[in-house]
Design a protein around this motif. Structure first.
Motif, PDB file in Angstrom:
ATOM      1  N   VAL A   1      38.845  33.953  -2.794  1.00 16.02           N
ATOM      2  CA  VAL A   1      37.673  33.363  -2.131  1.00 16.02           C
ATOM      3  C   VAL A   1      38.169  32.537  -0.942  1.00 16.02           C
ATOM      4  CG1 VAL A   1      35.702  31.798  -2.390  1.00 16.02           C
ATOM      5  CG2 VAL A   1      36.416  33.241  -4.324  1.00 16.02           C
ATOM      6  N   LYS A   2      37.583  32.798   0.235  1.00 22.00           N
ATOM      7  CA  LYS A   2      37.980  32.040   1.431  1.00 22.00           C
ATOM      8  C   LYS A   2      36.798  31.221   1.919  1.00 22.00           C
ATOM      9  CE  LYS A   2      41.442  35.142   3.312  1.00 22.00           C
ATOM     10  NZ  LYS A   2      41.946  35.786   4.495  1.00 22.00           N
ATOM     11  N   LYS A   3      37.016  29.957   2.229  1.00 18.43           N
ATOM     12  CA  LYS A   3      35.948  29.070   2.705  1.00 18.43           C
ATOM     13  C   LYS A   3      36.492  28.211   3.843  1.00 18.43           C
ATOM     14  CE  LYS A   3      32.636  30.066  -0.091  1.00 18.43           C
ATOM     15  NZ  LYS A   3      31.321  30.472   0.385  1.00 18.43           N
ATOM     16  N   GLU A   4      35.556  27.686   4.637  1.00 14.14           N
ATOM     17  CA  GLU A   4      36.020  26.735   5.661  1.00 14.14           C
ATOM     18  C   GLU A   4      36.431  25.427   4.972  1.00 14.14           C
ATOM     19  OE1 GLU A   4      34.660  23.790   9.194  1.00 14.14           O
ATOM     20  OE2 GLU A   4      33.072  24.912   8.199  1.00 14.14           O
ATOM     21  N   ILE A   5      35.515  24.940   4.074  1.00 11.17           N
ATOM     22  CA  ILE A   5      35.772  23.650   3.393  1.00 11.17           C
ATOM     23  C   ILE A   5      35.701  23.858   1.889  1.00 11.17           C
ATOM     24  CG2 ILE A   5      34.974  21.257   3.096  1.00 11.17           C
ATOM     25  CD1 ILE A   5      33.300  21.682   5.720  1.00 11.17           C
ATOM     26  N   ILE A   6      36.705  23.362   1.184  1.00  9.03           N
ATOM     27  CA  ILE A   6      36.612  23.330  -0.279  1.00  9.03           C
ATOM     28  C   ILE A   6      36.722  21.876  -0.725  1.00  9.03           C
ATOM     29  CG2 ILE A   6      37.857  23.841  -2.439  1.00  9.03           C
ATOM     30  CD1 ILE A   6      38.081  26.699  -1.526  1.00  9.03           C
ATOM     31  N   ILE A   7      35.748  21.477  -1.557  1.00 13.84           N
ATOM     32  CA  ILE A   7      35.801  20.132  -2.149  1.00 13.84           C
ATOM     33  C   ILE A   7      36.239  20.309  -3.594  1.00 13.84           C
ATOM     34  CG2 ILE A   7      34.474  18.079  -2.806  1.00 13.84           C
ATOM     35  CD1 ILE A   7      32.748  18.455  -0.371  1.00 13.84           C
ATOM     36  N   ILE A   8      37.248  19.556  -3.989  1.00 16.20           N
ATOM     37  CA  ILE A   8      37.711  19.633  -5.385  1.00 16.20           C
ATOM     38  C   ILE A   8      37.131  18.438  -6.135  1.00 16.20           C
ATOM     39  CG2 ILE A   8      39.687  19.869  -6.923  1.00 16.20           C
ATOM     40  CD1 ILE A   8      41.368  20.573  -4.459  1.00 16.20           C
TER      41      ILE A   8
ATOM     42  N   ILE B   1      48.114  22.698  -4.618  1.00 12.90           N
ATOM     43  CA  ILE B   1      47.699  23.122  -3.268  1.00 12.90           C
ATOM     44  C   ILE B   1      48.958  23.273  -2.418  1.00 12.90           C
ATOM     45  CG2 ILE B   1      46.408  22.507  -1.204  1.00 12.90           C
ATOM     46  CD1 ILE B   1      44.632  20.789  -2.724  1.00 12.90           C
ATOM     47  N   GLU B   2      48.957  24.306  -1.608  1.00 15.45           N
ATOM     48  CA  GLU B   2      50.037  24.437  -0.627  1.00 15.45           C
ATOM     49  C   GLU B   2      49.379  24.603   0.734  1.00 15.45           C
ATOM     50  OE1 GLU B   2      53.084  27.609  -1.298  1.00 15.45           O
ATOM     51  OE2 GLU B   2      51.517  28.164  -2.750  1.00 15.45           O
ATOM     52  N   LYS B   3      50.147  24.355   1.779  1.00 15.36           N
ATOM     53  CA  LYS B   3      49.582  24.638   3.101  1.00 15.36           C
ATOM     54  C   LYS B   3      50.437  25.692   3.791  1.00 15.36           C
ATOM     55  CE  LYS B   3      47.307  22.798   7.028  1.00 15.36           C
ATOM     56  NZ  LYS B   3      47.163  21.798   8.046  1.00 15.36           N
ATOM     57  N   LYS B   4      49.776  26.823   4.097  1.00 16.00           N
ATOM     58  CA  LYS B   4      50.461  27.813   4.949  1.00 16.00           C
ATOM     59  C   LYS B   4      49.776  27.649   6.303  1.00 16.00           C
ATOM     60  CE  LYS B   4      52.380  30.364   1.291  1.00 16.00           C
ATOM     61  NZ  LYS B   4      52.276  31.444   0.343  1.00 16.00           N
ATOM     62  N   LYS B   5      49.069  28.711   6.786  1.00 17.33           N
ATOM     63  CA  LYS B   5      48.243  28.439   7.977  1.00 17.33           C
ATOM     64  C   LYS B   5      47.050  27.601   7.508  1.00 17.33           C
ATOM     65  CE  LYS B   5      45.544  30.781  11.508  1.00 17.33           C
ATOM     66  NZ  LYS B   5      44.237  30.738  10.838  1.00 17.33           N
ATOM     67  N   ASP B   6      46.412  28.088   6.430  1.00 12.42           N
ATOM     68  CA  ASP B   6      45.340  27.314   5.778  1.00 12.42           C
ATOM     69  C   ASP B   6      45.842  26.816   4.428  1.00 12.42           C
ATOM     70  OD1 ASP B   6      43.547  27.635   7.856  1.00 12.42           O
ATOM     71  OD2 ASP B   6      42.859  29.584   7.110  1.00 12.42           O
ATOM     72  N   PHE B   7      44.939  26.161   3.679  1.00 11.86           N
ATOM     73  CA  PHE B   7      45.340  25.655   2.367  1.00 11.86           C
ATOM     74  C   PHE B   7      45.151  26.742   1.303  1.00 11.86           C
ATOM     75  CE2 PHE B   7      44.230  21.826   4.711  1.00 11.86           C
ATOM     76  CZ  PHE B   7      45.255  20.963   4.367  1.00 11.86           C
TER      77      PHE B   7
ATOM     78  N   ALA C   1      41.232  27.723   2.033  1.00  6.80           N
ATOM     79  CA  ALA C   1      40.296  26.915   2.832  1.00  6.80           C
ATOM     80  C   ALA C   1      41.005  26.313   4.033  1.00  6.80           C
ATOM     81  CB  ALA C   1      39.721  25.795   1.976  1.00  6.80           C
ATOM     82  N   GLN C   2      40.232  26.144   5.115  1.00  9.07           N
ATOM     83  CA  GLN C   2      40.820  25.499   6.293  1.00  9.07           C
ATOM     84  C   GLN C   2      40.929  23.994   6.083  1.00  9.07           C
ATOM     85  OE1 GLN C   2      38.238  26.713   9.592  1.00  9.07           O
ATOM     86  NE2 GLN C   2      38.241  28.765   8.684  1.00  9.07           N
ATOM     87  N   LYS C   3      39.971  23.482   5.290  1.00  4.90           N
ATOM     88  CA  LYS C   3      39.957  22.036   5.022  1.00  4.90           C
ATOM     89  C   LYS C   3      39.735  21.801   3.538  1.00  4.90           C
ATOM     90  CE  LYS C   3      38.311  21.240   9.580  1.00  4.90           C
ATOM     91  NZ  LYS C   3      37.134  21.265  10.431  1.00  4.90           N
TER      92      LYS C   3
ATOM     93  N   CYS D   1      48.802  14.991   6.473  1.00  3.83           N
ATOM     94  CA  CYS D   1      48.518  16.431   6.486  1.00  3.83           C
ATOM     95  C   CYS D   1      47.121  16.661   7.076  1.00  3.83           C
ATOM     96  CB  CYS D   1      48.590  16.965   5.057  1.00  3.83           C
ATOM     97  SG  CYS D   1      48.125  18.689   4.945  1.00  3.83           S
ATOM     98  N   LYS D   2      47.095  17.307   8.239  1.00  2.17           N
ATOM     99  CA  LYS D   2      45.828  17.564   8.924  1.00  2.17           C
ATOM    100  C   LYS D   2      44.935  18.481   8.072  1.00  2.17           C
ATOM    101  CE  LYS D   2      44.378  18.465  13.554  1.00  2.17           C
ATOM    102  NZ  LYS D   2      44.231  19.680  14.273  1.00  2.17           N
ATOM    103  N   GLY D   3      43.664  18.160   7.963  1.00  2.00           N
ATOM    104  CA  GLY D   3      42.740  19.022   7.222  1.00  2.00           C
ATOM    105  C   GLY D   3      42.615  18.677   5.749  1.00  2.00           C
ATOM    106  N   LEU D   4      43.387  17.678   5.297  1.00  2.00           N
ATOM    107  CA  LEU D   4      43.332  17.261   3.889  1.00  2.00           C
ATOM    108  C   LEU D   4      42.667  15.878   3.821  1.00  2.00           C
ATOM    109  CD1 LEU D   4      44.338  17.759   0.913  1.00  2.00           C
ATOM    110  CD2 LEU D   4      46.413  16.507   1.557  1.00  2.00           C
ATOM    111  N   TYR D   5      41.703  15.722   2.924  1.00  2.00           N
ATOM    112  CA  TYR D   5      40.910  14.484   2.862  1.00  2.00           C
ATOM    113  C   TYR D   5      40.891  13.961   1.424  1.00  2.00           C
ATOM    114  CZ  TYR D   5      39.164  16.399   7.267  1.00  2.00           C
ATOM    115  OH  TYR D   5      39.074  16.923   8.532  1.00  2.00           O
ATOM    116  N   PHE D   6      40.764  12.637   1.274  1.00  2.00           N
ATOM    117  CA  PHE D   6      40.683  12.038  -0.063  1.00  2.00           C
ATOM    118  C   PHE D   6      39.473  11.108  -0.122  1.00  2.00           C
ATOM    119  CE2 PHE D   6      45.194  13.042   0.434  1.00  2.00           C
ATOM    120  CZ  PHE D   6      45.468  13.674  -0.787  1.00  2.00           C
TER     121      PHE D   6
END
Ligand SMILES: Cc1cc2nc3c(=O)[nH]c(=O)nc-3n(C[C@H](O)[C@H](O)[C@H](O)COP(=O)(O)OP(=O)(O)OC[C@H]3O[C@@H](n4cnc5c(N)ncnc54)[C@H](O)[C@@H]3O)c2cc1C
Length: 375
Positions: free
Chosen positions: A2-9, A129-135, A146-148, A342-347
């Protein structure tokens, strides 16, 4: 995958509110439990203490400048006004605390309504979680991209309803500092010398507690395992394993006039008789008319106003309402809640090193951080 722009965990307080705000984006929620917001459901005796009239940084542990900025944009007034617009009208109880009128499910319904069209993947526990181009997010049911990524998985308290250490693992993996984690808003266990308190299980008293430089005035509840109640829960926030001092009779002055009474100690004190008897036994004083006490005995009785002891520990994460400590806030951009590592990662929410007192301060924090999120 599953690919999404934003994933909230995490479909808890902060995750659901944040998701609702971004419902028009390509977004999904991942949740370990089979249902959302289990902590909201059990909070505040099933009525959820949503916020407090007195929200301000001095009711929180953590970096005061960061807390101030988060709360000033979206404090209790903005939160209550928003909820009112959505049909939720919390009621004021215990002077300053706002609760759901009948049940915490009223709040969950409001949050869920805002997330109506968002896919929520329940029973999906995130492991890494790992970061390649996206997460790349690995769960026990498959991999997501996800991108974010917004981490809103709370703290370690109440593992039986889904709490996990995943926020701290993710933060550490991306180079964040984690400030020491501790169970907080939790009861104290006792050392042998204070076991007399265990006999008083069920009795509640208004007390004044001095802990570090903090003075706390509220009810103490004697419990089977130790001591609890709001005064103790708040004290646990500030406890650093040293001594605390309890005034068991904050409304009584033990002065010369008091010691002239002809009444028995247990009658004059106007405290629950079972408590007074156990206390007198513990300090080695016989119940007798006050005027008969000599100076040494009077001094002994003064311990009622300043009973000092070091708790043995606390009841642990299974009973703690929150986790103190967490992800260092000086590594989080306060304007967006994005990681500076880490850009694109939020808490969001409780996983950050901000902990509120008892009384609705922690849900307010979760909601305020959710409003601060800018992805
Ligand atoms: C018994 C109790 C009573 C409380 N009462 C109050 C109160 O009345 N007022 C108040 O202000 N505060 C109260 N609190 C504290 C409050 O519940 C929390 O501070 C608040 O819920 C934190 O919000 P959050 O969004 O950070 O995390 P949470 O609301 O805990 O949400 C985190 C979500 O993430 C999910 N999750 C965790 N790990 C994973 C994983 N690995 N993968 C996927 N999902 C995961 C969890 O299942 C959960 O749904 C109480 C807490 C407890 C335990």
């Amino acid at each position: 995958m599953v690919k999404k722009e934003i994933i909230i965990i995490g479909a808890g307080a902060s995750g659901l509110m944040a998701a609702g705000r971004y419902k028009n984006r390509d977004i999904a929620l991942l949740e370990a439990n089979a249902k959302p917001a289990q902590k909201i459901m059990i909070s505040g005796g099933g009525k959820c203490n949503i916020t407090n009239k007195k929200i301000s940084p001095d009711h929180y542990l953590g970096e005061q400048g960061f807390i101030k900025q988060v709360l000033q944009e979206y404090g209790q007034h903005a939160l209550l006004a928003d909820f009112k617009k959505q049909g939720l009208d919390p009621v004021l109880r215990k002077e300053n605390q706002y609760f759901c009128k009948n049940s915490a499910s009223e709040l969950v319904s409001v949050l869920m309504r805002a997330c109506k069209d968002i896919p929520i993947f329940y029973n999906h526990k995130v492991h890494a979680i790992e970061k390649k181009k996206d997460f790349i997010i690995t769960t026990d049911k498959g991999v997501f991209e996800a991108q974010k990524v917004v981490v809103a998985t709370g703290g370690l308290s109440y593992p039986k309803i889904g709490a996990s250490d995943i926020a701290f693992k993710i933060a550490e993996y991306f180079g964040h500092t984690i400030h020491r984690l501790n169970p907080a808003l939790v009861g104290f266990t006792l050392q042998k010398e204070q076991f007399w308190m265990k006999e008083l299980s069920g009795i509640s008293l208004p007390v004044k507690i001095q802990i570090e430089s903090k003075k706390i005035q509220d009810d103490l509840l004697f419990a089977h395992r130790g001591i609890s109640g709001p005064a103790i829960l708040n004290s646990s926030l500030y406890w650093k394993r040293g001594e605390i001092e309890i005034d068991f009779a904050p409304n009584t002055v033990l002065n010369e006039t008091f010691f002239c009474h002809k009444k028995q100690i247990s009658t004059a004190l106007k405290l629950p008789k079972r408590f007074t008897k156990a206390f007198l036994d513990a300090i080695g004083l016989v119940d007798q008319p006050l005027f008969k006490l000599d100076t040494t005995e009077q001094k002994k009785l003064q311990r009622l106003k300043s009973y000092r002891f070091a708790p043995a520990g606390n009841f642990g994460y299974t009973k703690a309402e929150v986790t103190s400590g967490g992800i260092a806030t000086d590594e989080i951009d306060v304007d967006t809640m994005m990681s500076q590592k880490c850009k694109g990662l939020y808490f969001l929410g409780e996983c950050l090193d901000v902990t509120g007192e008892l009384g609705g301060y922690n849900f307010q924090w979760a909601f305020s951080t959710a409003q601060r999120l800018t992805v």
